[in-house]
Design a protein around this motif. Structure first.
Motif, PDB file in Angstrom:
ATOM      1  N   ASP A   1       0.859  -1.188   0.000  1.00 31.69           N
ATOM      2  CA  ASP A   1       0.000   0.000   0.000  1.00 31.69           C
ATOM      3  C   ASP A   1       0.890   1.231   0.000  1.00 31.69           C
ATOM      4  O   ASP A   1       1.849   1.311   0.786  1.00 31.69           O
ATOM      5  N   ARG A   2       0.582   2.218  -0.866  1.00 33.79           N
ATOM      6  CA  ARG A   2       1.507   3.347  -0.994  1.00 33.79           C
ATOM      7  C   ARG A   2       0.821   4.711  -1.065  1.00 33.79           C
ATOM      8  O   ARG A   2       1.386   5.716  -0.671  1.00 33.79           O
ATOM      9  N   ALA A   3      -0.423   4.757  -1.585  1.00 34.99           N
ATOM     10  CA  ALA A   3      -1.054   6.073  -1.745  1.00 34.99           C
ATOM     11  C   ALA A   3      -2.560   5.969  -1.568  1.00 34.99           C
ATOM     12  O   ALA A   3      -3.167   4.938  -1.890  1.00 34.99           O
ATOM     13  N   LEU A   4      -3.145   7.039  -1.046  1.00 33.25           N
ATOM     14  CA  LEU A   4      -4.591   7.119  -0.862  1.00 33.25           C
ATOM     15  C   LEU A   4      -5.093   8.430  -1.450  1.00 33.25           C
ATOM     16  O   LEU A   4      -4.421   9.459  -1.337  1.00 33.25           O
ATOM     17  N   ILE A   5      -6.279   8.383  -2.044  1.00 29.82           N
ATOM     18  CA  ILE A   5      -6.905   9.604  -2.564  1.00 29.82           C
ATOM     19  C   ILE A   5      -8.247   9.777  -1.850  1.00 29.82           C
ATOM     20  O   ILE A   5      -9.047   8.832  -1.770  1.00 29.82           O
ATOM     21  N   PHE A   6      -8.469  10.988  -1.351  1.00 31.33           N
ATOM     22  CA  PHE A   6      -9.729  11.298  -0.655  1.00 31.33           C
ATOM     23  C   PHE A   6     -10.412  12.500  -1.320  1.00 31.33           C
ATOM     24  O   PHE A   6      -9.743  13.367  -1.880  1.00 31.33           O
ATOM     25  N   ALA A   7     -11.754  12.542  -1.179  1.00 30.87           N
ATOM     26  CA  ALA A   7     -12.500  13.731  -1.577  1.00 30.87           C
ATOM     27  C   ALA A   7     -13.462  14.049  -0.447  1.00 30.87           C
ATOM     28  O   ALA A   7     -13.688  13.209   0.439  1.00 30.87           O
ATOM     29  N   ARG A   8     -14.028  15.253  -0.491  1.00 28.20           N
ATOM     30  CA  ARG A   8     -14.995  15.612   0.540  1.00 28.20           C
ATOM     31  C   ARG A   8     -16.158  14.612   0.476  1.00 28.20           C
ATOM     32  O   ARG A   8     -16.609  14.264  -0.620  1.00 28.20           O
ATOM     33  N   ASP A   9     -16.611  14.132   1.610  1.00 29.16           N
ATOM     34  CA  ASP A   9     -17.664  13.126   1.637  1.00 29.16           C
ATOM     35  C   ASP A   9     -18.978  13.757   1.192  1.00 29.16           C
ATOM     36  O   ASP A   9     -19.448  14.713   1.798  1.00 29.16           O
ATOM     37  N   ALA A  10     -19.546  13.202   0.078  1.00 29.22           N
ATOM     38  CA  ALA A  10     -20.795  13.775  -0.469  1.00 29.22           C
ATOM     39  C   ALA A  10     -21.992  13.431   0.399  1.00 29.22           C
ATOM     40  O   ALA A  10     -23.028  14.086   0.337  1.00 29.22           O
ATOM     41  N   ALA A  11     -21.861  12.370   1.244  1.00 29.19           N
ATOM     42  CA  ALA A  11     -23.023  11.877   2.009  1.00 29.19           C
ATOM     43  C   ALA A  11     -23.485  12.900   3.060  1.00 29.19           C
ATOM     44  O   ALA A  11     -22.698  13.680   3.540  1.00 29.19           O
TER      45      ALA A  11
END
Ligand SMILES: C[S@@+](CC[C@H](N)C(=O)[O-])C[C@H]1O[C@@H](n2cnc3c(N)ncnc32)[C@H](O)[C@@H]1O
Length: 292
Positions: free
Chosen positions: A282-292
């Motif tokens: 595991d090397r990278a994670l991408i997040f966005a603002r939670d739409a829920a």
């Protein structure tokens, strides 16, 4: 009195490789070749096609001095003072981490987002937290002339190096630096927030290879007791600086995927993807603002 035969290119390469092997260095052949080529300013083709060419004695002294540094554990790219990252030549200095090929996974993961944001907005504002030599910001900037970047670090020395790298690559007019801890010096909203923060647990640092332990700056490695200090700080303020539709891209340690995900989910972000490096970690994670 007979003159001593001059050292040839191939004999010198062989001598270096043998000494590196005897010292137990992990990649003796590659190290010998890279140090030789870069120090003499010759290409691999030169080495292969003119193996019997004598080495200029003045250059031989420089090669020997560099060989001794490598034998004492200094990494090849530190000795050379630069390293390629994502096709860009980056200068290094005392307080910059040597950018690693694994970090290119994070750049690659962000390419489709950067392209989509630029298609939609005609621009993309990037924030690189803990920029070091500028690797992440400069790689992303190199992809599109409509992208701009702000890069932060607590190290003034790193920021000077990153700025010099940006200028040398012709990216200086789209690259600005701010000195301070994580978001403290930052104002405004960004489409892509990216970071490869220090993430090694303090207790593990003494066990790292000598190349890392003694030659990468501690500030670039030490992630605190559980390795997660920087992620906590970044998660706490990421939403305040994320433009609508923006994302956060993070490099992580091999065992940090779920802990870092939990921190960012608690902060109201949703994980979009998790990437592995070429070694399958595991090397990278991408997040966005939670739409829920
Ligand atoms: C692992 S290095 C990454 C450097 C570069 N981004 C790369 O990927 O090659 C982490 C960087 O974070 C910086 N850093 C450490 N603590 C920081 C803090 N509190 N705020 C901002 N930067 C910090 C270090 O100086 C170092 O340059």
């Amino acid at each position: 009195m007979a003159e001593a035969a001059a050292m040839t290119l191939s004999a010198l390469q062989k001598q270096m490789r043998k000494r590196f092997e005897a010292a137990g260095l992990p990649t003796p052949r590659d190290d010998a070749r890279l140090l030789l080529l870069e120090t003499l300013g010759i290409s691999l083709t030169d080495l292969v096609t003119r193996p019997d060419e004598p080495v200029d004695p003045a250059r031989l002294d420089v090669v020997n001095a560099r060989m001794e540094r490598r034998l004492h554990g200094e990494p090849v790219h530190r000795i050379l003072g630069h390293r390629e990252f994502y096709g860009l030549q980056l200068g290094l200095s005392a307080e910059t981490l040597e950018p690693r090929p694994d970090t290119e996974v994070l750049v690659e993961a962000l390419v489709p987002y950067l392209r989509r944001i630029i298609d939609e907005k005609g621009a993309c504002r990037i924030l690189d937290l803990g920029t070091g030599a500028g690797a992440l910001a400069l790689a992303l900037l190199s992809l599109d002339p409509r992208a701009t970047a702000v890069a932060t670090d607590v190290s003034a020395n790193a920021l000077e190096t990153a700025s010099a790298n940006a200028a040398a690559l012709g990216l200086g007019d789209r690259f600005a630096v701010l000195e301070g801890s994580w978001f403290a010096p930052v104002e405004g909203l960004f489409d892509i927030i990216v970071s490869n923060p220090p993430y090694i647990r303090t207790s593990v640092i003494g066990e790292l290879a000598v190349e890392v332990r003694e030659h990468d700056p501690l500030l670039a490695l030490d992630g605190g007791l559980d390795g997660l200090d920087a992620y906590r700080a970044i998660a706490a303020s990421a939403n305040d600086h994320l433009a609508p539709g923006g994302m956060v891209g993070l490099e992580i340690g091999f065992d940090q995927r779920e802990d870092v995900t939990a921190l960012f989910e608690e902060a109201g972000l949703a994980r979009l993807s998790a990437l592995k490096d070429l070694g399958g970690n595991d090397r990278a994670l991408i997040f966005a603002r939670d739409a829920a």
